[in-house]
Write a protein that holds these residues in place. Structure first.
Motif, mmCIF file in Angstrom:
data_model
loop_
_atom_site.group_PDB
_atom_site.id
_atom_site.type_symbol
_atom_site.label_atom_id
_atom_site.label_comp_id
_atom_site.label_asym_id
_atom_site.label_seq_id
_atom_site.Cartn_x
_atom_site.Cartn_y
_atom_site.Cartn_z
ATOM 1 N N LEU A 150 18.849 43.718 19.021
ATOM 2 C CA LEU A 150 19.758 44.226 20.049
ATOM 3 C C LEU A 150 20.209 43.068 20.941
ATOM 4 C CD1 LEU A 150 17.848 47.474 21.099
ATOM 5 C CD2 LEU A 150 20.008 47.354 19.872
ATOM 6 N N PRO A 151 21.426 43.158 21.494
ATOM 7 C CA PRO A 151 21.894 42.098 22.385
ATOM 8 C C PRO A 151 21.125 42.107 23.717
ATOM 9 C CG PRO A 151 23.492 43.872 22.257
ATOM 10 C CD PRO A 151 22.416 44.216 21.290
ATOM 11 N N ALA A 152 21.031 40.945 24.333
ATOM 12 C CA ALA A 152 20.216 40.825 25.540
ATOM 13 C C ALA A 152 20.929 41.313 26.792
ATOM 14 C CB ALA A 152 19.803 39.369 25.726
ATOM 15 N N SER A 153 22.255 41.158 26.838
ATOM 16 C CA SER A 153 22.919 41.546 28.076
ATOM 17 C C SER A 153 24.402 41.735 27.856
ATOM 18 C CB SER A 153 22.687 40.483 29.151
ATOM 19 O OG SER A 153 23.208 39.261 28.722
ATOM 20 N N GLY A 154 25.065 42.198 28.886
ATOM 21 C CA GLY A 154 26.500 42.424 28.814
ATOM 22 C C GLY A 154 26.802 43.839 28.340
ATOM 23 N N PRO B 224 31.893 54.389 35.492
ATOM 24 C CA PRO B 224 31.601 54.876 34.137
ATOM 25 C C PRO B 224 30.442 54.130 33.482
ATOM 26 C CG PRO B 224 33.960 54.600 34.406
ATOM 27 C CD PRO B 224 33.324 54.058 35.644
ATOM 28 N N ALA B 225 30.394 52.817 33.652
ATOM 29 C CA ALA B 225 29.329 52.033 33.018
ATOM 30 C C ALA B 225 27.965 52.513 33.489
ATOM 31 C CB ALA B 225 29.512 50.555 33.339
ATOM 32 N N THR B 226 27.856 52.753 34.793
ATOM 33 C CA THR B 226 26.578 53.208 35.335
ATOM 34 C C THR B 226 26.249 54.613 34.862
ATOM 35 O OG1 THR B 226 26.843 51.840 37.283
ATOM 36 C CG2 THR B 226 25.365 53.699 37.484
ATOM 37 N N LEU B 227 27.253 55.492 34.911
ATOM 38 C CA LEU B 227 27.027 56.884 34.515
ATOM 39 C C LEU B 227 26.549 56.982 33.073
ATOM 40 C CD1 LEU B 227 30.013 58.776 36.164
ATOM 41 C CD2 LEU B 227 27.609 58.810 36.822
ATOM 42 N N GLU B 228 27.195 56.205 32.209
ATOM 43 C CA GLU B 228 26.832 56.260 30.791
ATOM 44 C C GLU B 228 25.354 55.954 30.587
ATOM 45 O OE1 GLU B 228 30.047 55.112 27.580
ATOM 46 O OE2 GLU B 228 29.661 53.491 28.988
ATOM 47 N N VAL B 229 24.927 54.846 31.175
ATOM 48 C CA VAL B 229 23.532 54.452 30.995
ATOM 49 C C VAL B 229 22.603 55.471 31.638
ATOM 50 C CG1 VAL B 229 21.836 52.689 31.501
ATOM 51 C CG2 VAL B 229 24.098 52.033 30.828
ATOM 52 N N LEU C 247 19.210 48.930 25.365
ATOM 53 C CA LEU C 247 18.097 48.328 26.113
ATOM 54 C C LEU C 247 18.083 48.735 27.581
ATOM 55 C CD1 LEU C 247 17.437 44.726 24.737
ATOM 56 C CD2 LEU C 247 16.136 46.813 24.380
ATOM 57 N N PRO C 248 19.220 48.635 28.291
ATOM 58 C CA PRO C 248 19.165 49.102 29.679
ATOM 59 C C PRO C 248 18.752 50.571 29.769
ATOM 60 C CG PRO C 248 21.348 48.205 29.156
ATOM 61 C CD PRO C 248 20.500 47.996 27.968
ATOM 62 N N ALA C 249 19.258 51.387 28.847
ATOM 63 C CA ALA C 249 18.928 52.811 28.902
ATOM 64 C C ALA C 249 17.433 53.008 28.657
ATOM 65 C CB ALA C 249 19.747 53.590 27.877
ATOM 66 N N ILE C 250 16.884 52.297 27.693
ATOM 67 C CA ILE C 250 15.449 52.444 27.425
ATOM 68 C C ILE C 250 14.647 51.976 28.632
ATOM 69 C CG2 ILE C 250 13.534 51.563 26.022
ATOM 70 C CD1 ILE C 250 15.426 51.509 23.651
ATOM 71 N N ASN C 251 15.100 50.894 29.224
ATOM 72 C CA ASN C 251 14.381 50.383 30.391
ATOM 73 C C ASN C 251 14.324 51.420 31.502
ATOM 74 O OD1 ASN C 251 13.046 48.263 31.832
ATOM 75 N ND2 ASN C 251 14.897 48.060 33.055
ATOM 76 N N PHE D 275 20.248 43.076 32.979
ATOM 77 C CA PHE D 275 21.017 43.183 31.739
ATOM 78 C C PHE D 275 22.494 42.819 31.928
ATOM 79 C CE2 PHE D 275 17.362 45.908 30.912
ATOM 80 C CZ PHE D 275 16.988 45.476 29.662
ATOM 81 N N SER D 276 22.842 42.330 33.108
ATOM 82 C CA SER D 276 24.240 42.027 33.421
ATOM 83 C C SER D 276 25.153 43.174 33.038
ATOM 84 C CB SER D 276 24.716 40.785 32.689
ATOM 85 O OG SER D 276 24.158 39.675 33.258
ATOM 86 N N TRP D 277 24.748 44.350 33.347
ATOM 87 C CA TRP D 277 25.527 45.537 33.033
ATOM 88 C C TRP D 277 26.525 45.754 34.158
ATOM 89 C CZ3 TRP D 277 26.033 48.145 28.719
ATOM 90 C CH2 TRP D 277 26.617 49.420 28.751
ATOM 91 N N PRO D 278 27.826 45.756 33.866
ATOM 92 C CA PRO D 278 28.802 45.746 34.962
ATOM 93 C C PRO D 278 28.963 47.097 35.647
ATOM 94 C CG PRO D 278 29.916 45.777 32.853
ATOM 95 C CD PRO D 278 28.454 45.752 32.545
#
Lengths: 321, 529
Positions: free
Chosen positions: A161-165, A95-100, A190-194, A268-271
């Motif tokens: 905006l937060p840097a990570s997590g 889900p985390a990946t799909l969302e972004v 931020l991850p999404a914009i990246n 971004f340490s996105w899980p």
């Protein structure tokens, strides 16, 4: 249509098989899970026992076929590192990946397509030149560096905006989502914009070249001569005709985003699953890597299939028999 | 009156920093703790996380923690006296039964897979409760190292629903008459994550851990109300997260990060020499080593003069000063010289001319060819150090072919003994002799010696000293044996010590970090100035 689906399924089966062999053998040749897992104070006897418990002391062929027969039964094995079944491990991070990925694709389409149409319609304007320049820049910046730059600007300097997590999440149907939560959305931005910057550039270019091509078609001239108002002209006649390449690319790009946003997720340490893949390669966690890539192949097959169906909906001339 | 005081306190807090100080410590680790269950995995990261929740009989500083001391009944039997008045997070008192239970749990194979920490149990044969507050450990061979190894035996509460009442009898399969052990999920959702530590488990999901203070802690309770641990493997992102205010403290900042903090008022860094020796392993096999070739077909690394020449060629001070900005210590032996129990040794010399002369004397005036391997993603600055070493050796005439590769690939080649010379780091959580006993002793199954002897080194003097150490329960005598073994190995130099790493932390400037040498990061070492 049915035979088309069946043929596709057959092809996919072969693809998955080839993929599993490539990855399995590749991981086998390159890394040794026992060497990575066992700390230095393991005795040689402990190492041998560990290898047998992990099942990696058997010959390659035996290991592969036992993996294959388990996979057919839906069992992708157990992670060496997490000692958890592989499938839930991947699914709980999906889900985390799909969302972004969806957010990034959404931003890409919503910004890129209008920009592209605008540039295509107003070729001589200064703003078009600026857009064209910016898309070239956006294309060329390495994703990794761009991510750090975004963090520097938005998180470190502006502190907006937060840097990570991942931040707070909301549970919906048993799935953790960031979409419905202000803190979650802030973390996601931020991850999404990246990921989106590259997509915006690509969609802009696709839409622009499509627009330029379509605008000079006879039917467009005719429609204009008939006095169709410009908004309708763009919506009905232009947009529909430039959508086919955009849908194709979006579909493939979505797959790419889901499967290989490893760099962005790591920075971004996105899980999500991309980070899982990278960590698993690091730890020689073969079951995770193999299962992951097989699932990715399956996903691409499905996406391609959906894209093909969408073609038929967008262009009545396309029929599958 | 009480209200007035509260108001005053609030006003004071406002005056001090413009707001109350945050009471939750947010830390970013450089890799993710692997489990809440204390036994399946070792490693500094997982250990650093779990010691907030669980404690062992012996603490990280080799001193009694959940114990008050121990007595050797015989070289194969040790009685440990337990601390009284300690209770678990669930309120149950800590007794000898919990120790036996924990030992069983350590040995038990979940899904037929061993806990990776099981190897710490060594030749343990029995664990017996002697009343409520003493436990006797029996081993097959004399095993003084058990004192150090007890650090890995985190103590769990034996009060779960699947533990039968009454005494528990230890057996080596870990079965011990226990119906079912808690599963990984039980630990992650907190049901089984019950220790005696200063923090209680709140949640642990996808590499993000939350803990709250244990107000009933037997020792001094932490000043932090809670701890949050994130894991950010990318060093740039970790540092940016600190600067952005997402974290109060991060571990392992890079040298560049530390330079960037120079003159910064908001952030600072702290360092501590750590128990890790970075050294070059040389395969001294007389029949030749993989990747090492001499013009005359001989085995250069088998010659001690060549190994000493290679050591003389290295300017250790330049490496620690230039590549680490002083945040590393030049090595003079295999164990960190500041590790308790390590012998006094002279500094290692740097003299390129002498090295060249020695190489010529050994019969290699024109040098030889050496493939030098190093992991690219394992040690801070590791690749740069490997490049520097390659250059130093080139200067004395050795043709060096540097081969850096990812850790997982490197580890496989190492285990398969495909590398004649490689760069490696060895931590010393279990005392100064631990590494040399594994890396340089002739293999001995019973005493557990020499299992990582990739140097293929074998020396009578060294073996005699290390074997004497392995069974010596008297600490002073054991240190003497360590000194003898260390001197014997350094004289032959089957590996070249280069430097000792330092643990580094970057953090908010209003915090102080009293770092530890065991490479772990924990909330206990952090406080407000």
């Amino acid at each position: 249509m049915l035979s088309f689906v069946l043929r596709r399924l057959g092809q996919s089966g072969v693809l998955v098989l080839i993929m599993s062999i490539l990855v399995f053998v590749g991981m086998y040749v390159v890394s040794d899970p026992v060497a990575v897992l066992a700390s230095d104070d393991f005795t040689e006897e402990d190492r041998i026992a560990l290898a047998s418990e992990l099942g990696v002391d058997r010959p390659l062929m035996v290991q592969y076929f036992s993996f294959l027969s388990n996979m057919v039964r839906g069992d992708f094995g157990t992670s060496f590192v997490y000692n958890k079944p592989v499938l839930p491990l991947i699914v709980e991070r999906l889900p985390a990946t799909l969302e972004v990925a969806f957010l990034a694709i959404g931003i890409g389409l919503c910004v890129g397509v209008p920009l592209g149409i605008y540039s295509g319609l107003n070729r001589k304007r200064k703003s078009t030149k600026t857009i064209s320049f910016l898309t070239t820049v956006g294309y060329s910046i390495p994703n990794f560096w761009q991510a750090l730059l975004l963090i520097l600007v938005f998180a470190v300097w502006l502190k907006v905006l937060p840097a990570s997590g991942r931040g707070d999440t909301t549970m919906l149907f048993g799935i953790e989502l960031s979409f419905f939560n202000v803190d979650g959305l802030r973390h996601m931005l931020l991850p999404a914009i990246n990921l989106a910057i590259y997509k915006i550039c690509m969609q802009t270019r696709l839409a622009r070249s499509g627009t330029q091509e379509v605008m000079f078609q006879d039917y467009m001239t005719f429609a204009r001569a008939k006095g169709i108002p410009r908004p309708r002209l763009i919506r009905r006649h232009l947009l529909r005709n430039i959508m086919i390449p955009i849908v194709t690319i979006t579909g493939l790009e979505l797959g790419g985003l889901i499967a290989f946003s490893t760099v962005t997720e790591t920075v971004f340490s996105w899980p999500g699953i991309g980070k899982l893949l990278l960590d698993s390669i690091h730890h020689a966690d073969r079951p995770v890597v193999v299962a992951y890539l097989i699932l990715i192949v399956m996903m691409f097959v499905v996406i391609n299939f959906v894209v093909d169906v969408l073609y038929a909906l967008l262009d009545p001339r396309i029929r599958y028999t | 009156m009480k209200k007035t005081l509260t108001t005053l306190a609030a006003a004071a807090a406002l005056m001090v920093g413009g707001g109350a100080q945050a009471e939750v410590l947010r830390m970013a680790y450089s890799s993710a703790p692997r489990s809440v269950d204390p036994y399946p995995f070792g490693g500094a990261t997982t250990a650093g996380y779990k010691e907030h929740i669980y404690e062992a009989l012996v603490g990280h500083d080799d001193q009694p923690l959940l114990s008050t001391g121990w007595t050797w009944n015989s070289p194969t039997s040790l009685t440990v006296h337990l601390r009284e008045g300690v209770s678990f997070h669930n309120g149950e008192p800590f007794t000898a039964r919990d120790v036996v239970y924990s030992a069983c749990r350590m040995m038990f194979k979940i899904d037929d897979k061993r806990n990776l920490l099981t190897s710490s149990m060594g030749p343990l044969t029995d664990v017996v409760a002697e009343g409520d507050h003493a436990v006797r450990f029996e081993t097959k061979n004399p095993y003084p190292l058990w004192i150090q190894k007890m650090k890995f035996l985190s103590i769990l509460s034996a009060s779960g629903g699947d533990v039968p009442d009454g005494p528990i009898t230890y057996d080596a399969t870990g079965d011990c008459g226990i119906t079912a052990y808690p599963t990984r999920d039980d630990f992650e959702n907190g049901d089984a994550a019950i220790g005696t530590g200063p923090f209680k488990h709140v949640s642990f999901a996808k590499e993000f851990a939350v803990m709250e203070r244990n107000d009933d802690y037997w020792g001094e309770a932490s000043k932090w109300e809670g701890v949050e641990i994130s894991s950010v493997s990318n060093s740039g992102a970790r540092f940016a997260g600190l600067l952005a205010g997402d974290y109060d403290l991060i571990e392992n900042p890079t040298n560049e990060d530390i330079t960037a903090l120079d003159g910064d008022d908001d952030f600072d860094f702290s360092g501590k020499p750590a128990w890790r020796t970075m050294f070059v392993v040389l395969d001294v096999n007389a029949e030749g080593a993989p990747g090492v070739t001499a013009a005359d077909g001989s085995a250069p690394l088998a010659n001690a003069k060549v190994r000493h020449a290679m050591s003389l060629a290295i300017n250790r001070d330049a490496i620690t000063d230039r590549l680490f900005g002083g945040n590393a210590t030049p090595a003079n032996q295999y164990a960190p010289s500041y590790r308790a129990g390590a012998p006094e040794m002279p500094a290692l010399e740097y003299d390129a001319d002498k090295a060249k002369a020695l190489l010529a004397e050994a019969g290699y005036p024109d040098g030889f060819t050496l493939q030098f391997n190093a992991p690219s993603d394992r040690y801070p600055n590791g690749t740069r150090v490997a490049q520097a070493l390659a250059q130093y050796w080139s200067r004395i005439g050795i043709t060096v072919e540097l081969n850096t590769q990812p850790w997982s690939v490197f580890a496989k080649a190492r285990r398969a003994r495909e590398m004649g010379a490689f760069f490696y780091g060895w931590g010393h959580p279990q005392g100064p002799a631990q590494m040399i006993s594994f890396a340089f002793a002739t293999r001995d199954k019973d005493l557990g010696l020499g299992s990582s002897n990739y140097s293929n080194y074998s020396s009578e003097a060294f073996d005699a000293a290390i074997k004497a150490w392995a069974v010596e329960t008297d600490a002073a005598k054991a240190d003497e044996h360590v000194g003898n073994a260390m001197r014997a190995a350094m004289a032959d130099m089957p590996g070249i010590p280069v430097y000792y790493t330092h643990s580094l932390w970057a953090h908010r400037a209003d915090l102080t970090v009293d770092g530890r040498q065991d490479e772990r990061t924990s909330a206990f070492m952090v406080s407000y100035k």
